[in-house]
Design a protein around this motif. Structure first.
Motif, PDB file in Angstrom:
ATOM      1  N   ALA A  91       0.826  -1.206   0.000  1.00 37.20           N
ATOM      2  CA  ALA A  91       0.000   0.000   0.000  1.00 37.20           C
ATOM      3  C   ALA A  91       0.863   1.259   0.000  1.00 37.20           C
ATOM      4  O   ALA A  91       0.674   2.157  -0.830  1.00 37.20           O
ATOM      5  CB  ALA A  91      -0.931   0.001   1.208  1.00 37.20           C
ATOM      6  N   LEU A 144      -0.551  -5.763   2.309  1.00 35.72           N
ATOM      7  CA  LEU A 144      -0.623  -4.313   2.066  1.00 35.72           C
ATOM      8  C   LEU A 144       0.314  -3.528   2.984  1.00 35.72           C
ATOM      9  O   LEU A 144       0.887  -2.530   2.578  1.00 35.72           O
ATOM     10  CB  LEU A 144      -2.056  -3.813   2.285  1.00 35.72           C
ATOM     11  CG  LEU A 144      -3.101  -4.165   1.233  1.00 35.72           C
ATOM     12  CD1 LEU A 144      -4.482  -3.708   1.694  1.00 35.72           C
ATOM     13  CD2 LEU A 144      -2.761  -3.514  -0.110  1.00 35.72           C
ATOM     14  N   SER A 145       0.432  -3.978   4.212  1.00 36.59           N
ATOM     15  CA  SER A 145       1.120  -3.156   5.212  1.00 36.59           C
ATOM     16  C   SER A 145       2.361  -3.774   5.815  1.00 36.59           C
ATOM     17  O   SER A 145       3.109  -3.101   6.510  1.00 36.59           O
ATOM     18  CB  SER A 145       0.158  -2.811   6.349  1.00 36.59           C
ATOM     19  OG  SER A 145      -0.987  -2.201   5.826  1.00 36.59           O
ATOM     20  N   LEU A 183      -7.797   3.042  -0.653  1.00 35.96           N
ATOM     21  CA  LEU A 183      -6.634   2.296  -0.151  1.00 35.96           C
ATOM     22  C   LEU A 183      -6.001   3.098   0.978  1.00 35.96           C
ATOM     23  O   LEU A 183      -5.790   4.301   0.856  1.00 35.96           O
ATOM     24  CB  LEU A 183      -5.647   2.113  -1.308  1.00 35.96           C
ATOM     25  CG  LEU A 183      -4.477   1.156  -1.128  1.00 35.96           C
ATOM     26  CD1 LEU A 183      -4.951  -0.270  -0.902  1.00 35.96           C
ATOM     27  CD2 LEU A 183      -3.594   1.210  -2.378  1.00 35.96           C
TER      28      LEU A 183
END
Ligand code: ADP
Ligand code: MG
Length: 344
Positions: free
Chosen positions: A242, A285-286, A336
């Protein structure tokens, strides 16, 4: 960690003795004229090529925990993290410098292990160790590595080249290094509570390896070259998908839409995330440190990568005013988030 091993104080060698001891077995395989031993190194860049340079610093207690990170793996990973930045420019690394600051807690044997890992990375990626700096520290270990690489000017890929309607591609799979980190932290807590319990690592090898022995995607650069694909923009994934999407979009002044179902996640990562009640998508994503490559390609290159096992086409580039979005598995569009949580 090294309590039972032989312990030689570094002071018995002195600074220069230490440096020559650590570096004497490194081979020079590139365009290096003079390596370690003088006031500066000398290299001969390939005529017609641009030089790319990148530096990273790793601080004990901030970036790594030596209670479960073996020194050899730390040396290897420190080099890999730097080389990944060079590949992310679509360039090839040639030389590195390594600077370390050490407290007296570290024995010669511990530093030898660190350099064994550095040497293994140099060999696997065919880069030359050409210098560095060595200092004592009041506490802990700090490692700073600079990587030097080269590419033809027209081959370089920057973060700012993505254009509307291009496709967003990622190599490998994501979230594994973060799950490996969570796994090792969990085992550390178990061990601290009860030192007689031996950790059971079986079945978790993949995520542990993603955390302790990551590789930089040298192979991806080679494949792109073979397929005659020039990424219009590229970066490596060190902080999570992300946040890297945000960097890429900001530099290119575009928006990005990704599809949750297209994000590549290994089954081991998926199952471990579920075990911890974490959302596997959030881990991808993280979670950081995957060292995969994120890049954009022109639509006409789609068929070249469509069925390639090393690549996932996860989204597309939009106009900047559409912003940053993810289409969920259920088909809904969500903004997002740059960060779900920070790993470190
Ligand atoms: P100076 O006093 O000029 O900084 P040093 O004694 O620090 O010189 O370094 C001597 C040589 O050893 C140089 O070639 C330097 O690049 C190299 N060197 C110093 N520390 C390291 C290290 N940790 N790893 C690899 N090379 C090193
Ligand atoms: Mg010096």
């Amino acid at each position: 960690m090294f309590e039972n091993a032989q312990r030689t104080e570094i002071s018995t060698l002195g600074e220069f003795g230490l440096i020559s001891h650590l570096t004497k077995n490194f081979e020079l395989v590139n365009n290096t004229n003079l390596g370690v031993g003088d006031d500066a190194a000398v290299i001969s860049p390939t005529p017609g090529y641009k030089t790319v340079i990148s530096t990273d610093m790793l601080v004990e207690g901030v970036h790594f925990d030596l209670s479960y990170f073996p020194m050899k793996h730390l040396g290897y990973k420190a080099v890999v993290a730097n080389l990944s930045d060079i590949y992310a420019m679509n360039a090839k690394p040639k030389q590195i410098t390594v600077s370390i600051a050490l407290s007296s807690r570290f024995s010669l044997e511990a530093v030898e292990e660190l350099y064994a890992g550095i040497q293994m990375a140099c060999k696997n990626y065919q880069v030359d160790l050409i210098g560095g700096d060595t200092s004592t520290a009041k506490q802990g270990l700090t490692i700073s590595i600079t990587a030097i690489g080269e590419a033809k000017e027209e081959d370089l890929s920057f973060r700012n080249g993505a254009k509307v309607n291009e496709l967003l591609v990622v190599s490998g799979d994501l979230g594994g290094a973060y799950c490996g980190y969570q796994f090792l932290e969990r085992e550390k807590r178990v061990y601290l509570d009860n030192p007689s319990v031996q950790p059971d690592l079986s079945g978790y090898d993949y995520i542990i390896e993603r955390q302790l022995k990551p590789e930089a995607r040298k192979d991806i650069i080679a494949i792109l070259e073979t397929l005659n694909i020039h990424p219009t923009s590229m970066m490596d994934i060190s902080d999570g998908l992300a946040s890297e999407c945000f960097h890429l979009a900001k530099s290119s002044n575009v928006g990005i839409t990704i599809y949750e179902e297209k994000i590549p996640i290994d089954p081991t990562t998926y199952n471990f995330a579920r075990e911890l009640d974490l959302d596997p998508t959030m881990c991808a994503l993280s979670g950081g440190e995957d060292y995969e490559l994120l890049f954009t390609i022109k639509q006409e290159d789609f068929s070249k990568l469509e069925h390639h096992a090393d690549f996932s086409i996860i989204g597309f580039v939009t106009d900047s005013n559409e912003g940053m979005n993810m289409i969920s598995k259920g088909g809904n569009k969500h903004p997002l988030q740059a960060q779900g949580w920070t790993a470190f």
